[in-house]
Each structure stands twice: as structure tokens, then as C-alpha cells.
Design an enzyme around this catalytic site. Structure first.
Site, PDB file in Angstrom:
ATOM      1  N   CYS A  76       1.369  -3.515  -3.636  1.00 13.69           N
ATOM      2  CA  CYS A  76       1.376  -4.411  -2.829  1.00 13.69           C
ATOM      3  C   CYS A  76      -0.071  -3.451  -1.768  1.00 13.69           C
ATOM      4  O   CYS A  76      -1.022  -4.024  -1.907  1.00 13.69           O
ATOM      5  CB  CYS A  76       2.856  -4.345  -2.493  1.00 13.69           C
ATOM      6  SG  CYS A  76       2.893  -5.109  -0.087  1.00 13.69           S
ATOM      7  N   HIS A  86       6.511  -7.013  -5.614  1.00 14.34           N
ATOM      8  CA  HIS A  86       6.797  -5.915  -5.263  1.00 14.34           C
ATOM      9  C   HIS A  86       7.653  -6.099  -7.013  1.00 14.34           C
ATOM     10  O   HIS A  86       8.534  -6.642  -6.555  1.00 14.34           O
ATOM     11  CB  HIS A  86       7.854  -5.895  -4.448  1.00 14.34           C
ATOM     12  CG  HIS A  86       7.030  -5.206  -2.948  1.00 14.34           C
ATOM     13  ND1 HIS A  86       6.955  -4.248  -2.751  1.00 14.34           N
ATOM     14  CD2 HIS A  86       6.294  -5.586  -2.344  1.00 14.34           C
ATOM     15  CE1 HIS A  86       5.657  -3.761  -2.056  1.00 14.34           C
ATOM     16  NE2 HIS A  86       5.756  -4.578  -1.365  1.00 14.34           N
ATOM     17  N   GLU A  97       8.748  -3.921  -8.569  1.00 16.04           N
ATOM     18  CA  GLU A  97       9.547  -2.922  -9.195  1.00 16.04           C
ATOM     19  C   GLU A  97      10.572  -3.531  -8.232  1.00 16.04           C
ATOM     20  O   GLU A  97      12.029  -2.791  -8.557  1.00 16.04           O
ATOM     21  CB  GLU A  97       9.139  -1.329  -8.125  1.00 16.04           C
ATOM     22  CG  GLU A  97       9.294  -1.164  -6.695  1.00 16.04           C
ATOM     23  CD  GLU A  97       8.444  -1.951  -5.858  1.00 16.04           C
ATOM     24  OE1 GLU A  97       7.592  -2.980  -6.702  1.00 16.04           O
ATOM     25  OE2 GLU A  97       8.634  -1.999  -4.775  1.00 16.04           O
TER      26      GLU A  97
END
Ligand code: MN
Length: 225
Positions: free
Chosen positions: A91, A196, A198
Site C-alpha cells: 500500500c 493489503h 497481510e
């Protein structure tokens, strides 16, 4: 506090890495010492980058900026590129990688790209909200790592890459043409994604290989410090 979202730490830990959180206050003299402590540099999400770093005046839609963090992250990127320390940008980190290497950004997608998709789903949706699809270049390392070329991803950004930084290649796009991933083909492991991964790891396994590949590359690192 100097902190980072728990999902980054857990994603690295889940694939066998040892997460170390770096404070964003280090100055140039600290950067080599920081790099001796790590085998890979994950650039996390966050606020907008000060447009002074890519030669633009601040526009009305620019969000908050953090000069210390901008400076430290770009300095670490330059050293990590020089010494082939594996880099994974996420990001804001995707944008930091681009700007650190001389690239530019659109300060706001909606203001600059007609008929663009909505990319700023967060806040307002869960971090793992499937926001739009991305199509990855089948020749890209990212496609090999993830084992596919089309993925539904989350989207929590209002800015995007405009002109590419030196040595970088755009390797994934949303259907509106927004660049969603970058790679540096001449580097052993340097890639970044606008989404994202994660925040998808806790529930969706399809992004785990990205963190696994990063940690594996870090494990193989051999630098002179
Ligand atoms: Mn997006």
C-alpha cells in the site's frame, strides 16, 4: 507510540519469519545499522507521502504526511536496493518504493483518473473486503509466487503510482488501469502491491505465498554488514 498493524507481524510470523518493527525516527546515520539487524525490508501501509519528494505541490485532497517516516523509508529503500536486501512494499510501501526510486504519484485517484473504480474502501469496510480484481502479468515473479494471474483483493488507497521509478516495472493492474503491483526485475527480490495481502492472510490463504517468498528471500540474504 510507534506501532504497526498486528496483521503485518502475524503474516511474517505465520510463514516462519522473525518480525522486527522499525521506528520511523531514524536518521541517515542509523540506516546502515538498521539494515544489519534485518534480512528483508517490509514497507507497511500508512499515510500519504509528502509530494515534495516527487516534485509536486500539495493538492487539496492530500492526506496527512510524516516527514520523518518519508525520509527514513526512502533512505532504507535506497540502501536495500543497493545491497539487494529483499523488499516487500504494501500500500503506502508500494508508493514509497516508487517515489524513493524517482517515480511519481497521483495525489488522488478520483480527482485525476476519470471513471476510475472505487479504491478507498477502508475505512467503511473490513480490511479483508474484496474490493476489486487485479490482473497480473503472467511473466511477473508475482504471478509465479501467487500461482495465478487474477485475484480479488482489498483496496484501501486513494493515491496511486503515476510515473514509474527507476528500474521498476508495473506488473499488475485493476480494470481501470490503476497500477496495483511493481517489481524490480534486476533485483533478487523487490516487489510491491497496492492492496493489503497481510489483511487477507488471517482468513484467505491465497496471499500467504507472497510472505513466504519474501521470508525465503530474506533467509538467503548475504550482505557485507
Ligand atoms: Mn486498489
Amino acid at each position: 507510540m510507534h506501532c504497526v498493524g498486528e496483521t503485518y507481524v502475524r503474516a511474517i510470523h505465520k510463514v516462519g519469519g522473525t518480525p522486527i518493527i522499525l521506528p520511523p525516527v531514524m536518521v541517515e546515520e542509523d540506516w546502515p545499522a538498521i539494515l544489519t539487524c534485518i534480512d528483508g525490508l517490509l514497507l507497511s501501509g500508512g499515510e500519504d507521502i509528502d509530494p515534495v519528494y516527487y516534485g509536486q505541490e500539495p493538492e487539496a485532497w492530500l492526506g496527512g504526511v510524516d516527514e520523518e517516516r518519508d525520509n527514513a523509508e526512502q533512505g532504507l529503500v535506497a540502501l536495500a536496493v543497493e545491497y539487494e536486501v529483499p523488499i516487500l512494499g504494501i500500500c503506502r510501501g508500494h508508493q514509497v518504493l516508487n517515489v524513493a526510486l524517482g517515480g511519481t504519484l497521483y495525489q488522488d485517484i478520483a480527482a485525476h483518473i476519470p471513471n476510475a473504480l472505487e479504491h478507498a474502501y477502508i475505512p467503511g469496510h473490513p480490511m479483508n473486503h474484496h474490493s476489486h480484481s487485479v490482473t497480473i502479468d503472467p511473466e511477473a515473479a508475482l504471478a509465479t509466487i501467487l500461482g495465478g494471474t487474477v485475484f480479488n483483493v482489498n483496496s484501501a488507497h486513494h493515491q496511486t503510482v503515476k510515473e514509474l521509478g527507476s528500474g521498476l516495472k508495473a506488473v499488475a493492474y485493476a480494470s481501470d488501469g490503476v497500477i496495483e503491483a511493481l517489481e524490480m526485475p534486476d533485483h533478487s527480490f523487490c516487489l510491491s502491491v497496492q492492496w493489503h495481502p497481510e489483511a487477507m492472510v488471517p482468513t484467505a490463504t491465497e496471499m500467504w505465498p507472497l510472505f513466504k517468498a519474501f521470508v525465503d528471500a530474506a533467509r538467503e540474504l548475504s550482505v557485507p554488514f
